[in-house]
Write an enzyme that holds these catalytic residues in place. Structure first.
Site, PDB file in Angstrom:
ATOM      1  N   LYS A 118      31.362  35.049  43.975  1.00  0.00           N
ATOM      2  CA  LYS A 118      31.451  34.242  42.756  1.00  0.00           C
ATOM      3  C   LYS A 118      30.191  33.426  42.534  1.00  0.00           C
ATOM      4  CE  LYS A 118      36.329  33.966  41.755  1.00  0.00           C
ATOM      5  NZ  LYS A 118      37.477  33.128  41.393  1.00  0.00           N
ATOM      6  N   LYS A 200      40.048  49.078  41.321  1.00  0.00           N
ATOM      7  CA  LYS A 200      41.327  48.500  40.941  1.00  0.00           C
ATOM      8  C   LYS A 200      41.353  48.164  39.452  1.00  0.00           C
ATOM      9  CE  LYS A 200      43.497  44.638  42.731  1.00  0.00           C
ATOM     10  NZ  LYS A 200      43.751  43.591  43.715  1.00  0.00           N
ATOM     11  N   LYS A 203      40.845  43.121  34.521  1.00  0.00           N
ATOM     12  CA  LYS A 203      40.593  42.673  33.152  1.00  0.00           C
ATOM     13  C   LYS A 203      39.107  42.754  32.799  1.00  0.00           C
ATOM     14  CE  LYS A 203      40.276  37.779  34.431  1.00  0.00           C
ATOM     15  NZ  LYS A 203      40.486  37.793  35.879  1.00  0.00           N
TER      16      LYS A 203
END
Ligand code: TRP
Length: 336
Positions: A118, A200, A203
């Site tokens: 991140k 996977k 979004k």
């Protein structure tokens, strides 16, 4: 409350309201939660405090938090039988989060792969909260003396750290926290991207992702375009390593209809992908239709929704308060 039955084990999980829920969330997580309603004493919360470690638009965060709650209920999670709440409504999370930061090592936090990922992705905003996020997550779990935390691959390291923090604290102060176990789902469907079956469903890849509130036409279009395989076999056969796209569609279809892979192979024998892909799309559309209608109905009923999250927060804080009081005493804070 019947007090004759043996106490159920406590299961707890949080989902960040950082995006709209999708089919992977539903088939891979929420559907399992619904099935576990009776077996465990379940706590589920919208992890809004975690979400602000990355910059959010306030109105969107608010909307998504309520929408997520409405969708959980619409997916079948009964708020009378599961404790559903919003993390920031139970102030004990912030309080224990701070304390646990003082029992988490800088070196441990530096090794968290999610922090490394991140901070690369959001290099303009590497804030302290992003770094200490695992301490808050430990607080989320330890406040409720949870026995189990259902974890996906990406949260395993955080759960390990939670256990280390709990053990460290208990070694100093005695038995304060239950040391939680990761809960590995039985057959938990792992839904992959429709466009790229090796990653996977997420979004961040909207073309390969079917959102729970998506329009039927858009869902059908995505399934018709779903990647199958590059050979010319054109045969619905379960072979995950050779035909990951087909296996993924079969997984979705199986998870929705309850049919086995063999039954699915028989159903589509001789029919090819041209028939199979829209059939999966149809099944998904029909599964999502009542969920979409129910979500809309719940969102329109503000008083009902408010009642759910207020009652949820009350139930949650009853347990959270007990743990926090103990912790405050142990670390040497003067009683209020
Ligand atoms: N960190 C989790 C995620 O990003 C969300 C989360 C926050 C969570 N607190 C939790 C999950 C406690 C399980 C238990 O997906």
């Amino acid at each position: 409350m019947e007090n004759t039955a043996p106490a159920k084990k406590i299961m707890l999980s949080g989902i960040q309201p950082s995006g709209d829920l999708h089919l992977g969330n539903y088939l891979g997580a929420i559907k399992n939660w619904v099935e576990r309603t009776e077996e465990f004493d379940n706590y589920y919360f919208m992890a809004d405090m975690h979400t602000i470690t990355v910059r959010q638009t306030p109105a969107d965060l608010r909307r998504r938090t309520l929408q997520q709650l409405a969708q959980y209920i619409a997916c079948g999670l009964d708020p009378q039988k599961n404790t559903l709440f919003i993390q920031s409504h139970v102030h004990e999370h912030a309080e224990l989060g701070w304390i646990l930061q003082c029992y988490t090592m800088y070196g441990e936090l530096s090794r968290m792969t999610q922090f490394k990922d991140k901070s690369q992705k959001h290099s303009e905003n590497i804030n302290a909260g992003l770094f200490t996020y695992p301490s808050l997550m430990a607080a989320d779990i330890l406040l409720y003396q949870a026995d189990y935390v259902p974890v996906g691959e990406d949260q395993k390291q955080h759960c390990e750290l939670t256990r280390d923090i709990a053990i460290r604290f208990n070694n100093i102060y005695g038995n304060v926290f239950k040391v939680p176990e990761p809960y590995i789902q039985k057959v938990g469907a792992r839904i992959m991207s429709l466009g790229n079956p090796s990653s996977k469903m997420s979004k961040s890849d909207p073309n390969g992702c079917v959102f729970l509130l998506e329009k039927p036409d858009d869902i059908m279009r995505k399934f018709k375009k779903a990647v199958t395989d590059s050979d010319t076999e054109n045969c619905v056969r379960f072979a995950p390593s050779e035909k990951p796209g087909v296996a993924n569609l079969m997984g979705i279809y199986s998870s929705i209809t309850g049919k086995s892979y063999e039954e699915i192979e028989n159903e589509f024998a001789g029919k090819g992908y041209g028939a199979f892909k829209p059939a999966v799309g149809e099944a998904v559309v029909e599964t999502l239709r009542p969920i979409q209608e129910e979500t809309a109905r719940i969102l329109a009923d503000k008083a009902y929704l408010e009642n759910v999250y207020k009652e949820g927060a009350e139930k949650a804080s009853y347990l959270a308060r007990k743990t926090l009081r103990k912790v405050y005493k142990k670390v040497g804070f003067v009683e209020r």
